[in-house]
Every structure is written in C-alpha cells, then in structure tokens.
Design an enzyme around this catalytic site. Structure first.
Site, PDB file in Angstrom:
ATOM      1  CG  ASP A  13      -1.652   1.452   1.431  1.00 25.86           C
ATOM      2  OD1 ASP A  13      -2.380   1.626   0.320  1.00 25.86           O
ATOM      3  OD2 ASP A  13      -1.766   1.571   2.557  1.00 25.86           O
ATOM      4  CG  ASP A  15      -1.649   7.881   0.278  1.00 26.60           C
ATOM      5  OD1 ASP A  15      -1.017   9.107   0.435  1.00 26.60           O
ATOM      6  OD2 ASP A  15      -1.846   7.466  -0.842  1.00 26.60           O
TER       7      ASP A  15
END
Length: 256
Positions: A13, A15
């Site tokens: 991932d 953010d």
C-alpha cells in the site's frame, strides 16, 4: 526476513504505509531514497513487486516516476500487470457525474470535508476535521441506495464511493495468477481497512500479512508501528534478499 532461497512477492500500500498521511492527498512526496529502494527491491525480487493503492494509476505514476513494476489503483478497479497490460472497469460518464454531484453536496454541507475526484471513484476526506467522520459515514450510508452499482469503502478519515465487485484482495489474487508473481509467497503490507482484503488474500495463500500502525482488529499477523518503520523494514528486506535473512519476524500480531 526472507532467506536467499525464499521467493517473495511483495505487495505494498502507499498512503499510511510507504508514505505518511498529509492533510491533502496532493501534498505527499516520494523522495529519491524511497524511489531507489523500490527500484532495488524490484530488481532483487525479479519483478515480483506491486503497489496496491486507493490512488489512481495516473496518480501513482506521477508519484513514482512511471515505474516498471505492477500496480493496482483505485483499490483494484485499475490494474496494470508486470507486462504493462492494463485492465480497468468502465463506468459511464452519466453515472460518474451523478456520484460526483451527490458526493459534492455532502462535502458542501459538512465543513472540513474534502472531495477528491478519482474518476471512477470519489473520496470524501475529513483529515482536517476528524470529528466529522461519523456524520460523513451516516450521510454516505443514506445516499448509497440511490447509487446502484456503487459501494461505500470506509478508510482512515476517508469514505470512498467506488464501483462494486473489486477490492485490494482481488487485485492481489489477479496478480498472483500471472508472471512474475505466480508460485511465490505473497507478502502484503498495508495500514487501512481497505488493506484487510489484501491481508486475507495473503493469509489464504500461505503468505505474510503486515499491518502498519495500531488499528484493531486486523487480519494481519505481523505489525510495524508507522510508515518510517515500514520503510526501515523494507531496507532490511532488501539486504536479506541480497545477503540472506537477518532475523525472523514475531508472529501473533508481533513486530515484523
């Protein structure tokens, strides 16, 4: 940590995992050290590296300089494989306009809520006004029946409206079915509710699931406290891939 004979497929991932959150999605920055780390991991893994993000592919390309590795954007609604082939979900302009207008009316009535138009999906952020989150969730829940084919995806001080039928776990499963991921052990690293689908897929395929942060409950079997720790861990992973395992992670929700 991987040994020299381990064959990891690394799914990351962005953010809250690689990057610290910012008040506005446009205010994050990928520095040269992180870019170099990603490039080195890509090489050490023989290409079995992918970003799996709520951001669009265009946004990810801008952040990471149009990288060669695979990427899933908009929680898997957009997918670009290691071979460069693109697969996306088509949503008509009138449907996108309706969702944007309804989301815009919600943002206008809730001070501090920011609308991010991702094209196929709409995100409503309340990072600068966290007290609005529950009210935001209530309002989106109220309008959802009028948005056939869309679903609500809660996240870290954000609510997204996105087309149904795709999530980060499905994106990982799709990537794992093709070269260079096929036959490898999936390792998924994420922080948010949207990453739980990725954790589930990694767990089902005898992989590793690593949560960044302290959010509970989670399907992740390992944890790292913050993005800075995740980046430091990835540097150790790179060293282990090149030189052999340094240490083993602690299980049962322990540190990675």
């Amino acid at each position: 940590m991987p040994g020299v004979d381990d064959r990891w497929a690394l799914f990351l991932d962005v953010d809250g995992t690689l990057l610290d959150f910012a008040d506005h999605p446009d205010h994050v920055y990928v520095d040269s050290r992180l870019r170099e780390l990603m490039e080195d991991l890509y090489g050490a893994l023989d290409g079995a590296l992918a970003l799996v993000s709520g951001r669009s592919l265009d946004d990810l390309d801008d952040l990471f300089g149009h990288p060669p590795w695979a990427m899933a954007g908009l929680h898997g609604l957009e997918l670009r494989g290691a071979d460069g082939r693109y697969r996306g979900v088509h949503i008509g302009a009138s449907r996108r306009s309706l969702v944007r207008d309804i989301a815009g009316s919600i943002a206008a009535e809730l001070p501090g809520v920011l609308l991010e138009d991702k094209g196929m999906a709409i995100a409503l952020h309340c990072r600068t006004s966290p007290q609005q989150f529950e009210r935001l969730r209530e309002r989106v829940t109220q309008v959802l029946p009028s948005l056939a084919g869309y679903e609500m995806q809660p996240g870290n001080l954000v609510i997204e409206l996105k087309p149904e039928g795709m999530d980060k776990g499905s994106a990982v499963a799709n990537l794992m079915s093709a070269w260079p991921f096929r036959g490898r052990q999936p390792v998924y690293v994420g922080d948010d509710l949207t990453d739980e689908h990725g954790f589930a897929t990694a767990n089902l395929q005898s992989g590793l699931s690593i949560r960044v942060g302290s959010r509970e409950p989670s399907l992740a079997r390992y944890s790292l406290p913050e993005p800075a720790a995740a980046r430091a861990w990835l540097f150790r992973v790179l060293h282990a891939l090149k030189h052999g395992a340094l240490s083993h992670a602690h299980s049962s929700g322990g540190n990675a």
